[in-house]
Design an enzyme around this catalytic site. Structure first.
Site, PDB file in Angstrom:
ATOM      1  N   ARG A 175       0.682  -1.657   0.349  1.00 29.99           N
ATOM      2  CA  ARG A 175      -0.115   0.137   0.153  1.00 29.99           C
ATOM      3  C   ARG A 175       0.572   1.074   0.046  1.00 29.99           C
ATOM      4  NH1 ARG A 175      -3.174  -3.765   2.046  1.00 29.99           N
ATOM      5  NH2 ARG A 175      -4.758  -4.116   0.889  1.00 29.99           N
ATOM      6  N   ASP A 230      -6.461 -14.405   0.766  1.00 34.61           N
ATOM      7  CA  ASP A 230      -8.133 -13.484   1.890  1.00 34.61           C
ATOM      8  C   ASP A 230      -8.754 -13.416   1.254  1.00 34.61           C
ATOM      9  OD1 ASP A 230      -5.309 -12.434   1.671  1.00 34.61           O
ATOM     10  OD2 ASP A 230      -6.275 -10.757   2.890  1.00 34.61           O
ATOM     11  N   GLU A 231     -10.032 -12.254   1.528  1.00 30.33           N
ATOM     12  CA  GLU A 231     -10.504 -11.770   1.379  1.00 30.33           C
ATOM     13  C   GLU A 231     -11.267 -11.339  -0.975  1.00 30.33           C
ATOM     14  OE1 GLU A 231     -10.183  -7.313   4.108  1.00 30.33           O
ATOM     15  OE2 GLU A 231      -8.929  -8.357   1.833  1.00 30.33           O
ATOM     16  N   TRP A 262      -7.273 -13.437  11.276  1.00 31.97           N
ATOM     17  CA  TRP A 262      -7.186 -12.084  12.039  1.00 31.97           C
ATOM     18  C   TRP A 262      -8.316 -11.599  12.395  1.00 31.97           C
ATOM     19  CZ3 TRP A 262      -9.601  -8.704   8.853  1.00 31.97           C
ATOM     20  CH2 TRP A 262      -9.977  -9.657   7.254  1.00 31.97           C
ATOM     21  N   PHE A 288      -1.863  -3.183  14.651  1.00 32.84           N
ATOM     22  CA  PHE A 288      -1.375  -1.359  14.739  1.00 32.84           C
ATOM     23  C   PHE A 288      -1.841  -0.489  14.001  1.00 32.84           C
ATOM     24  CE2 PHE A 288       2.045  -3.221  17.420  1.00 32.84           C
ATOM     25  CZ  PHE A 288       1.247  -3.342  18.525  1.00 32.84           C
ATOM     26  N   ASP A 289      -2.599  -0.356  12.604  1.00 32.16           N
ATOM     27  CA  ASP A 289      -3.121   0.838  11.518  1.00 32.16           C
ATOM     28  C   ASP A 289      -3.687   1.526  12.748  1.00 32.16           C
ATOM     29  OD1 ASP A 289      -4.538  -1.843  11.471  1.00 32.16           O
ATOM     30  OD2 ASP A 289      -4.834  -1.088   9.606  1.00 32.16           O
ATOM     31  N   GLU A 297      -2.318   1.869   4.760  1.00 33.17           N
ATOM     32  CA  GLU A 297      -3.461   2.787   4.148  1.00 33.17           C
ATOM     33  C   GLU A 297      -3.118   3.667   4.357  1.00 33.17           C
ATOM     34  OE1 GLU A 297      -5.228  -1.178   3.372  1.00 33.17           O
ATOM     35  OE2 GLU A 297      -3.701  -0.677   4.971  1.00 33.17           O
TER      36      GLU A 297
END
Length: 532
Positions: A130, A294-295, A362, A388-389, A439
């Site tokens: 990102r 994932d996703e 997660w 930690f974001d 991000e």
């Protein structure tokens, strides 16, 4: 000390450790101690201030450290144990010892330390897709991890928003897929806004070789991740023929989940195994390789006659099992190369994995418990409290974050292997890892702010098993070491004026709401998982 040693006691007397002192003992152990104390310019020799012995019976990463009036004695279970003994010895010195020094001497108090880690996986994940972080930032992070006895650096090298590693076999990956024309800069839930500034970068294979060697010298294992088959915009911008439709994509400039997906057909598997070989060959020893999973939006697979026919030829009844088959085929290829596959928890929910695949839950510890009960090793990575974001406070002073609030105390209270789990499932927990999705972490200064001191709490939990009752007091003293190293951490009482970049607006997205949504997603996916 942080992390807290298993046994620590004060002894009478002390020892003056001078710059240039001699370290005696097995060469690899001496090199490890010297690496842990770079500012002292220690020299190898036959006898000296620091005497080293090897005792494999202590176990991996274990050590004994005794300081008295006659010098320093270290007994280590292996090279890693000697390195961590050196790190503990360093923490007995004044904060100024963490600054570059060309001379001087430090008084070391008399102590006896006996220590070994609770968990073998003590990790940090950094998303360099990102936002790209130059090699210098990763080298610095490896040093800070080693200081805290953290030993797994998980690099998220590919996502919709960028591909971050050179490929000599597929050069368009770093020539085309490594940059985007602009980046989304809006708050979560706001209308999209962009900075119109090109962003990009990639690591050469020589960079990876350097990172791998630098990390190994500091007992850190780099875990590369190429997240597939979803999150594929960047790959398909370079090689659209690897997608189900052949459609060319653009490197994504916004956040969120994309429908872009790689085809599961043999050419894609061949492409990925070639890339795996390049990365493994550059890094050197790669015991773990993360393949994501994932996703994933499977709509394009279901709509493709070619993929549907291939699915049927494999005897699979839907695209869900095909997703599982694809990941298992990649895991088989990695096993042939001496690496264990690691996946996010959706891959476990999707279907059968290789038994040796490591699962990172997660979306919460419940899916981790199920993965462990199914016989998979697990690394705890739950959103709360290991993303930690997320901001550290729900105040207008915090820099932009995806949400609120995960504090140092939250991390310190985390149990990677809850007592409520059966013992056989608890034994499957390799450790825990904090995630730094980027991000809203655009640079190294913000990375420092988001990482420290929460990663100090992570180090304590993963090394010691739980945070000591006196952790808060020890952390306050430990911050002086971070100051000496120039770490721009978040002060315990809130950000400094220049750290209040673009303020985070409280209430945009709350951790309890996220956890409730993740629980629903996990249970919905589990109910549709094919029976075996």
């Amino acid at each position: 000390m942080i992390p807290r040693p298993r046994i620590f006691s004060h002894l009478s007397g002390s020892y003056e450790l001078a710059s240039g002192a001699v370290v005696s003992g097995p060469a690899d152990l001496a090199d490890a101690v010297r690496a842990a104390l770079p500012g002292l310019d220690l020299r190898p020799g036959d006898s000296g201030a620091i005497d080293l012995r090897l005792d494999p019976a202590l176990g991996p990463e274990a050590y004994k450290l005794v300081v008295g009036s006659r010098g320093v004695e270290i007994t280590a279970g292996d090279r890693a144990g000697a390195f961590y003994a050196g790190q503990s010895l360093h923490q007995l010195l004044p904060d100024a010892s963490y600054r570059f020094s060309t001379g001087g001497a430090w008084n070391v108090p008399g102590v006896r330390v006996e220590d070994a880690p609770r968990y073998s996986w003590r990790g940090l994940h950094v998303d360099v897709a990102r936002h790209f972080f130059p090699k210098r930032e990763l080298l610095r992070l490896i040093n800070l991890m080693a200081m805290h006895k953290l030993n797994r650096l998980h690099l998220h090298l590919a996502d919709d928003q960028g591909w971050r590693v050179e490929s000599r076999a597929y050069p368009l990956l770093h020539e085309v897929a490594s940059h985007r024309p602009r980046t989304a800069v809006h708050f979560y839930g706001e209308p999209e806004a962009y900075d119109d500034v090109p962003h990009g970068g990639h690591y050469t294979l020589d960079d990876l070789a350097e990172l791998g060697a630098y990390a190994r010298a500091r007992e850190v294992v780099i875990v590369p991740e190429i997240d597939v088959p979803g999150h594929a915009c960047a790959i398909l911008a370079a090689y659209p023929e690897l997608g189900p439709t052949g459609e060319r994509h653009e490197v994504l400039d916004r956040w969120g989940i994309s429908p872009a997906i790689l085809s599961p057909l043999p050419p894609t598997v061949e492409f990925l195994t070639v890339v795996f070989d390049e990365i493994i060959g550059a890094l050197g020893k790669v015991p773990f390789f993360h393949i994501g999973g994932d996703e994933v939006v499977l709509d394009h697979w279901a709509a493709s006659p070619e993929i549907d026919a291939y699915r049927a030829s494999l005897g699979l009844d839907s695209t869900g099992p095909l997703h599982a088959w694809f990941l298992r085929r990649l895991a088989d290829a990695l096993a042939e190369r001496g690496a264990r596959a690691v996946v996010w928890d959706e891959a476990f929910v999707s279907g059968e994995l290789r038994p040796d695949t490591v699962v990172m839950p997660w979306r919460g510890m419940e899916v981790g418990r199920r993965a462990a009960a199914a016989g998979h090793d697990v690394v705890a990575t739950p959103v709360f409290p290991l993303y930690f974001d997320y901001a550290e406070a729900a105040t207008a002073d915090e820099p932009m974050a995806i949400g609120e609030t995960i504090t140092v105390a939250d991390v310190a209270a985390f149990d990677p292997a809850p007592e409520s789990w059966p013992e056989e499932s608890r034994a499957r927990v390799l450790g825990a890892q904090a995630q730094l999705w980027t991000e809203r972490i655009p640079d190294g200064r913000t990375l420092d702010y988001r990482t420290w001191p929460r990663a100090c709490a992570l180090a304590e939990v993963t090394w010691s098993g739980r945070a000591g009752d006196d952790f808060a007091g020890r952390l306050g003293a430990h911050l002086g070491r971070l100051d000496a190293l120039g770490v721009e951490y978040r002060p315990l009482d809130g950000p400094r004026p220049w750290q209040r970049r673009r303020p985070h607006r409280p209430g945009v997205i709350r951790v309890p709401d996220v956890m409730e949504r993740l629980d629903r997603l996990t249970h919905d996916a589990e109910s549709t998982r094919p029976s075996v």
